[in-house]
Scaffold this active site. Structure first.
Site, PDB file in Angstrom:
ATOM      1  N   HIS A 254     -38.343  -9.443  21.386  1.00 39.99           N
ATOM      2  CA  HIS A 254     -37.310  -8.547  21.885  1.00 39.99           C
ATOM      3  C   HIS A 254     -37.131  -8.675  23.388  1.00 39.99           C
ATOM      4  O   HIS A 254     -36.059  -8.362  23.910  1.00 39.99           O
ATOM      5  CB  HIS A 254     -37.626  -7.097  21.484  1.00 39.99           C
ATOM      6  CG  HIS A 254     -36.599  -6.512  20.573  1.00 39.99           C
ATOM      7  ND1 HIS A 254     -36.334  -7.034  19.324  1.00 39.99           N
ATOM      8  CD2 HIS A 254     -35.744  -5.469  20.724  1.00 39.99           C
ATOM      9  CE1 HIS A 254     -35.369  -6.326  18.753  1.00 39.99           C
ATOM     10  NE2 HIS A 254     -34.999  -5.378  19.584  1.00 39.99           N
ATOM     11  N   ARG A 257     -34.416 -11.063  23.781  1.00 39.80           N
ATOM     12  CA  ARG A 257     -33.132 -10.421  23.442  1.00 39.80           C
ATOM     13  C   ARG A 257     -32.662  -9.537  24.600  1.00 39.80           C
ATOM     14  O   ARG A 257     -31.504  -9.587  25.000  1.00 39.80           O
ATOM     15  CB  ARG A 257     -33.308  -9.600  22.157  1.00 39.80           C
ATOM     16  CG  ARG A 257     -32.063  -8.854  21.670  1.00 39.80           C
ATOM     17  CD  ARG A 257     -32.347  -8.315  20.272  1.00 39.80           C
ATOM     18  NE  ARG A 257     -31.414  -7.294  19.818  1.00 39.80           N
ATOM     19  CZ  ARG A 257     -30.250  -7.554  19.233  1.00 39.80           C
ATOM     20  NH1 ARG A 257     -29.853  -8.800  19.062  1.00 39.80           N
ATOM     21  NH2 ARG A 257     -29.466  -6.565  18.819  1.00 39.80           N
ATOM     22  N   HIS A 280     -24.602  -5.087  17.752  1.00 48.68           N
ATOM     23  CA  HIS A 280     -24.746  -3.631  17.797  1.00 48.68           C
ATOM     24  C   HIS A 280     -23.543  -2.971  17.136  1.00 48.68           C
ATOM     25  O   HIS A 280     -22.394  -3.330  17.411  1.00 48.68           O
ATOM     26  CB  HIS A 280     -24.832  -3.140  19.251  1.00 48.68           C
ATOM     27  CG  HIS A 280     -26.124  -3.468  19.919  1.00 48.68           C
ATOM     28  ND1 HIS A 280     -26.265  -3.570  21.291  1.00 48.68           N
ATOM     29  CD2 HIS A 280     -27.361  -3.716  19.413  1.00 48.68           C
ATOM     30  CE1 HIS A 280     -27.509  -3.852  21.589  1.00 48.68           C
ATOM     31  NE2 HIS A 280     -28.190  -3.959  20.470  1.00 48.68           N
ATOM     32  N   TYR A 289     -28.204  -1.806  28.587  1.00 48.28           N
ATOM     33  CA  TYR A 289     -28.371  -2.989  29.423  1.00 48.28           C
ATOM     34  C   TYR A 289     -27.617  -2.875  30.739  1.00 48.28           C
ATOM     35  O   TYR A 289     -27.960  -3.545  31.707  1.00 48.28           O
ATOM     36  CB  TYR A 289     -27.944  -4.246  28.644  1.00 48.28           C
ATOM     37  CG  TYR A 289     -28.809  -4.459  27.428  1.00 48.28           C
ATOM     38  CD1 TYR A 289     -30.135  -4.841  27.569  1.00 48.28           C
ATOM     39  CD2 TYR A 289     -28.325  -4.224  26.150  1.00 48.28           C
ATOM     40  CE1 TYR A 289     -30.949  -4.995  26.453  1.00 48.28           C
ATOM     41  CE2 TYR A 289     -29.128  -4.378  25.033  1.00 48.28           C
ATOM     42  CZ  TYR A 289     -30.435  -4.763  25.194  1.00 48.28           C
ATOM     43  OH  TYR A 289     -31.241  -4.901  24.110  1.00 48.28           O
TER      44      TYR A 289
END
Length: 308
Positions: A254, A257, A280, A289
Site C-alpha cells: 500500500h 499505492r 475509488h 492524497y
C-alpha cells in the site's frame, strides 16, 4: 427433520448474511470474514445484555457494544468499520423481515483517525527500483518477477490483490494499459509507463518461461512452483525492498499505492483522473492524497524558506 430446520438461529443469521455479502455485494473472502467476526461479536454482546433474539436488538445495545470496545482500546478507525458493519447487518435483516425496525439507523460512528498514509520520496523509489534491477541482472526468474511486480505496483497504484489476480490477457503492451478487476468486480483500465513495460516484458521473456508449468494457467505472475502468485508473496517482496532502504517508515504494497497517487497529484494530475486510476468509488477517498501533497509542500517550505 432436515438440517435447515434444526440450524441454530444465531448461525443461520450469520450464514444468511454471508450469502448476501458474497452474492449480492461481491465482497472478498477477507472482507466477509471481518464482517462476520464483527456481527458475531455484536450478537454475543447482545445476548449477554438480554437481547437473545434478533428482533430484541436495540440502539442502546449497539451503542454499548461500541462503547465497550472503545474502553478496551480499539482504534476509532476499527470502531467506525464495526459501526458500518452493524448498519449493514441490520439493514439486511430488515429487508429479510427478520426484524421489523432497524435499530442501527441512528447509530453514529466515531470519526476516523486522520493518519496520513506512508509515502516514499521519489529518490527512495528510484533506489528501490535500482536494487531490483541489479538483482535481476543474472536472470534469476524470481528476481526478474520481483522487479516487474514492484514497477507495476508503483506505475499503476493497483492493489496487491488486483496485481495477484492479473492474467496475461489483461495486459495490453501496445497501449501500455492493464485491465484490472477491482472491488465489487468493477473493471477499469489503468495506464503504465515505459519502465514498468520494460520490466514486465523482461519477466514474460526471461522469467515466466523458467517457472511456468502445465497448471500455471493464464496468470501473469507466478511463484517458484509455477502457481499464481498470492498476496502474501507480493507483500513479502515489497516489505523486503522497503526495509532494505533503511530510511523510510513506509511498509507494504500500500505504500507504493499511496506513493503513486501522491506523486501523480504532485505532478499536476487531475484528482478525478487519480480516482479513476485507483478505482475509488468515492472522490472523498482520493482526497486524502491532496492532504498528503499539501503536508509535503508545507514541510518543504519550512525546510527551505528563511522566514518559515
Amino acid at each position: 427433520m432436515d438440517g435447515e430446520s434444526t440450524q441454530d438461529p444465531f448461525e443461520a443469521n450469520l450464514d444468511g448474511f454471508r450469502r448476501y455479502l458474497a452474492g449480492e455485494r461481491a465482497r472478498s473472502e477477507h472482507t466477509i470474514r471481518a464482517y462476520l467476526a464483527d456481527v458475531r461479536s455484536l450478537l454475543e454482546f447482545a445476548a449477554l445484555e438480554g437481547d437473545k433474539e434478533l428482533p430484541d436488538l436495540e440502539l442502546g445495545t449497539l451503542r454499548r457494544w461500541l462503547g465497550a470496545q472503545s474502553e478496551a482500546g480499539v482504534s476509532r478507525s476499527t470502531l467506525a468499520r464495526r459501526a458500518a458493519t452493524a448498519r449493514s447487518f441490520t439493514k439486511w435483516a430488515l429487508r429479510e423481515e427478520l426484524i421489523s425496525v432497524d435499530p442501527a439507523i441512528r447509530l453514529q460512528a466515531p470519526k476516523r483517525d486522520k493518519a496520513l498514509p506512508g509515502v516514499l520520496q521519489q529518490q527512495q523509489v528510484n533506489r528501490a527500483v535500482s536494487s531490483l534491477e541489479d538483482a535481476a541482472e543474472d536472470g534469476n526468474p524470481l528476481a526478474v518477477r520481483n522487479r516487474a511486480m514492484v514497477e507495476l505496483l508503483y506505475a499503476t497504484g493497483i492493489r496487491v490483490g488486483e496485481l495477484a489476480g492479473l492474467d496475461i490477457d489483461d495486459l495490453d503492451p501496445d497501449r501500455r494499459t492493464l485491465r484490472v478487476i477491482g472491488k465489487g468486480n468493477k473493471e477499469r483500465t489503468v495506464p503504465f509507463g515505459v519502465p514498468a513495460a520494460v520490466a514486465v516484458d523482461d519477466w514474460l521473456r526471461r522469467g515466466r518461461p523458467a517457472v511456468v508449468t502445465a497448471g500455471s494457467g493464464p496468470a501473469l505472475f507466478l511463484g517458484a512452483r509455477g502457481k499464481r502468485v498470492d498476496q502474501r508473496q507480493v507483500r513479502s517482496v515489497v516489505e523486503e525492498v522497503l526495509h532494505a532502504l533503511g530510511d523510510t517508515a513506509a511498509t507494504g504494497p500500500h505504500a507504493l499505492r499511496h506513493s503513486a497517487a501522491t506523486h501523480l497529484l504532485d505532478g499536476g494530475a487531475d484528482l478525478r483522473a487519480v480516482q479513476e486510476i485507483l478505482g475509488h468509488s468515492s472522490l472523498a477517498t482520493t482526497q486524502i492524497y491532496t492532504h498528503v501533497s499539501v503536508e509535503r509542500l508545507r514541510k518543504s517550505y519550512q525546510q527551505a524558506h528563511p522566514r518559515a
